[in-house]
Design a protein around this motif. Structure first.
Motif, short mmCIF file in Angstrom:
data_model
loop_
_atom_site.label_atom_id
_atom_site.label_comp_id
_atom_site.label_asym_id
_atom_site.label_seq_id
_atom_site.Cartn_x
_atom_site.Cartn_y
_atom_site.Cartn_z
N VAL A 115 0.86 -1.19 0.00
CA VAL A 115 0.00 0.00 0.00
C VAL A 115 0.90 1.23 0.00
CG1 VAL A 115 -1.76 1.29 1.26
CG2 VAL A 115 -1.85 -1.21 1.21
N SER A 116 0.74 2.08 -0.97
CA SER A 116 1.64 3.22 -1.14
C SER A 116 1.55 4.20 0.03
CB SER A 116 1.31 3.95 -2.44
OG SER A 116 2.05 5.16 -2.52
N CYS A 117 2.73 4.64 0.49
CA CYS A 117 2.77 5.69 1.51
C CYS A 117 2.51 7.07 0.90
CB CYS A 117 4.12 5.69 2.23
SG CYS A 117 5.57 5.85 1.13
N ALA A 118 2.39 7.13 -0.42
CA ALA A 118 2.22 8.40 -1.12
C ALA A 118 0.74 8.79 -1.23
CB ALA A 118 2.85 8.33 -2.51
N GLY B 122 7.73 9.32 6.94
CA GLY B 122 7.68 8.38 5.83
C GLY B 122 7.62 6.95 6.36
N ARG B 123 8.36 6.05 5.70
CA ARG B 123 8.41 4.65 6.15
C ARG B 123 9.39 4.46 7.32
NH1 ARG B 123 4.34 1.09 4.76
NH2 ARG B 123 3.82 1.25 2.55
N ARG C 262 4.64 12.86 -0.01
CA ARG C 262 3.92 12.00 -0.96
C ARG C 262 4.42 12.19 -2.39
NH1 ARG C 262 -2.05 14.85 -0.50
NH2 ARG C 262 -1.77 16.46 -2.10
N SER C 263 4.86 13.41 -2.74
CA SER C 263 5.42 13.62 -4.08
C SER C 263 6.69 12.81 -4.25
CB SER C 263 5.73 15.12 -4.29
OG SER C 263 4.54 15.89 -4.26
N LEU C 264 7.51 12.80 -3.19
CA LEU C 264 8.74 12.03 -3.24
C LEU C 264 8.45 10.53 -3.36
CD1 LEU C 264 11.82 12.17 -3.03
CD2 LEU C 264 11.58 12.05 -0.55
N GLY C 265 7.46 10.05 -2.60
CA GLY C 265 7.08 8.64 -2.68
C GLY C 265 6.59 8.26 -4.06
N ASP C 266 5.81 9.14 -4.68
CA ASP C 266 5.30 8.87 -6.03
C ASP C 266 6.45 8.82 -7.03
OD1 ASP C 266 2.88 8.66 -7.82
OD2 ASP C 266 3.84 10.42 -8.71
N PRO D 127 9.36 3.08 -2.33
CA PRO D 127 8.96 4.38 -1.79
C PRO D 127 9.17 4.46 -0.28
CG PRO D 127 7.25 3.47 -3.22
CD PRO D 127 8.23 2.37 -2.95
N THR D 128 9.93 5.46 0.14
CA THR D 128 10.09 5.74 1.57
C THR D 128 9.30 6.97 2.00
OG1 THR D 128 12.02 7.15 1.20
CG2 THR D 128 12.42 4.78 1.55
#
Length: 424
Positions: free
Chosen positions: A269-272, A314-315, A398-402, A411-412
């Motif tokens: 599941v995306s953190c973004a 983040g993560r 979230r931009s960084l994760g994407d 994605p962190t």
């Protein structure tokens, strides 16, 4: 004649430089720009002209101005001062406590102490808190947690004259306009008879009383809950607690809802998906596999209501599903960690719970300039990173994760040194 031996000349120079450096070190840096007495004269002229004109337009009487400002001088010990003629300070802070050491923000010793005192005071004031919750819909534990965090349950010393602080900052600070408005609000309080100028004590930032309200917040939110004729947030516990609840109610607190839950977000599941603008029913988050880290189910009453993902590190740290009430707590102090601190403290007071279960990772070691460079690179690729100020808020995370996901990276959702130079 200037003929001296080189040794004597250098020695004299060194002594003069040392003496000068010592004297300079004793002065607050902004004070070096001008002679203090000259600045004090300018301050008194500003009071007599600019401030008086603005105050009278705001309905402040001559008598109130005379009483409130009598003997007021500049407080040179305050931070963020920019005396007339001084260049504005260069931004030197490369990090911010919220982002550089989130783990330290949640001092376990401090939280345990506040929770123990909070439980005791919640019991002492139980009947008052019950009436406040009936009127405003805010749970006792949330009110008491804010009370404890802001002023140590009213026990913190407030040594500053609020008028002196606000006048100093309105005349020569990095945010003069804001403090001028707060000074006018403070004068309005005195004009209305809410408090005497001599009794208006606050913090070095001008925040007042047990709830630590700025004067403009006092005018909007302070209530006379003990019905003695005026809202006394300095000395009346019922007034202070009810004013906190009224603040949260007016900012949108949803009656009967929690602030949020520490969660476990599966790797698939995306953190973004973080942010208040990505809300969806908690049942939908649960259907994706997001669970409470405690092992308990999300309360049935919450399942149809909106929740949001929150990953402040983040993560690399605790993960949450929060409700709109979390963002109401941020209206009190615009910080994710502040709102989490209040939520965690409230849970300890109400349920005897402990620290967040997931540890805070070693995040926030990057320079703001490096984070800013990443933000600029993301903006160039069409991402919305929020303020673009070198601080990794949820839009940056979230931009960084994407971007990480689209470029084959796990994605962190948090900037780290390994990403420097990769986002181009």
């Amino acid at each position: 004649m200037r003929h001296h031996t080189p040794l004597c000349n250098n020695h004299s120079k060194r002594r003069l430089l040392a003496v000068a450096a010592t004297l300079l070190a004793l002065l607050p840096l902004p004070a070096l720009a001008q002679n203090k007495p000259d600045v004090e004269k300018q301050f008194q002229r500003w009071i007599a002209s600019d401030l008086t004109t603005q105050a009278k337009k705001a309905g402040i009487s001559e008598g109130t101005l005379r009483t409130a400002l009598k003997g007021v001088t500049l407080n040179w010990s305050l931070p963020d001062l920019v005396p007339p003629g001084s260049p504005p300070p260069k931004r030197q802070d490369q990090s911010q406590a919220e982002f550089s050491s989130p783990g330290a923000y949640f001092s376990e010793k401090r939280l345990q102490g506040l929770a123990a005192t909070g439980r005791s005071l919640a019991s002492t004031h139980a009947s008052t808190l019950k009436r406040i919750e009936a009127v405003y819909g805010v749970p006792a534990e949330i009110i008491v947690a804010i009370w404890g965090r802001e002023s140590g349950f009213g026990r913190a010393k407030l040594p500053y004259s609020a008028i002196e602080v606000l006048a100093t900052k309105a005349f020569m600070s990095t945010r003069k306009d804001m403090f001028r408005d707060e000074l006018l609000a403070a004068l309005t309080m005195i004009e209305r008879g809410d408090v005497d100028a001599s009794a208006m004590k606050g913090s070095w930032a001008g925040a007042l009383g047990q709830p630590q309200f700025m004067p403009s917040s006092y005018l909007k939110y302070a209530v006379d809950f003990d019905k003695n004729g005026h809202a006394d947030i300095w000395n009346s516990v019922p007034d202070a607690l009810a004013s906190i609840a009224h603040y949260l109610q007016k900012e949108g607190w949803q009656r009967g809802r929690s602030w949020g839950f520490e969660a476990r977000i599966p790797q698939n599941v995306s953190c973004a998906q973080e942010g208040p603008d990505r809300a969806q029913p908690i049942a939908k988050w649960a259907a994706l596999g997001i669970t409470r880290i405690s092992g308990k189910a999300f309360p049935a009453a919450e399942m149809k209501a909106d929740g949001m993902v929150l990953v402040p590190a983040g993560r690399h740290g605790p993960e949450f599903i929060v409700t709109p009430n979390f963002y109401v707590l941020k209206e009190y102090n615009n910080s994710d960690l502040y709102a989490l601190f209040i939520g965690n403290l409230a849970d300890r007071i109400a349920y005897g719970s402990g620290p967040f279960k997931a540890p805070w990772g070693d995040v926030g070691k990057m320079l703001r300039s490096d984070v800013l460079a990443m933000q600029k690179a993301l903006v160039a690729k069409g991402y919305d990173v929020g303020n673009g100020d070198g601080l990794p808020g949820y839009k940056t995370r979230r931009s960084l994760g994407d971007w990480q996901a689209k470029n084959g990276l796990a994605p962190t959702c948090y900037p780290d040194a390994g990403l420097k130079g990769k986002i181009r």
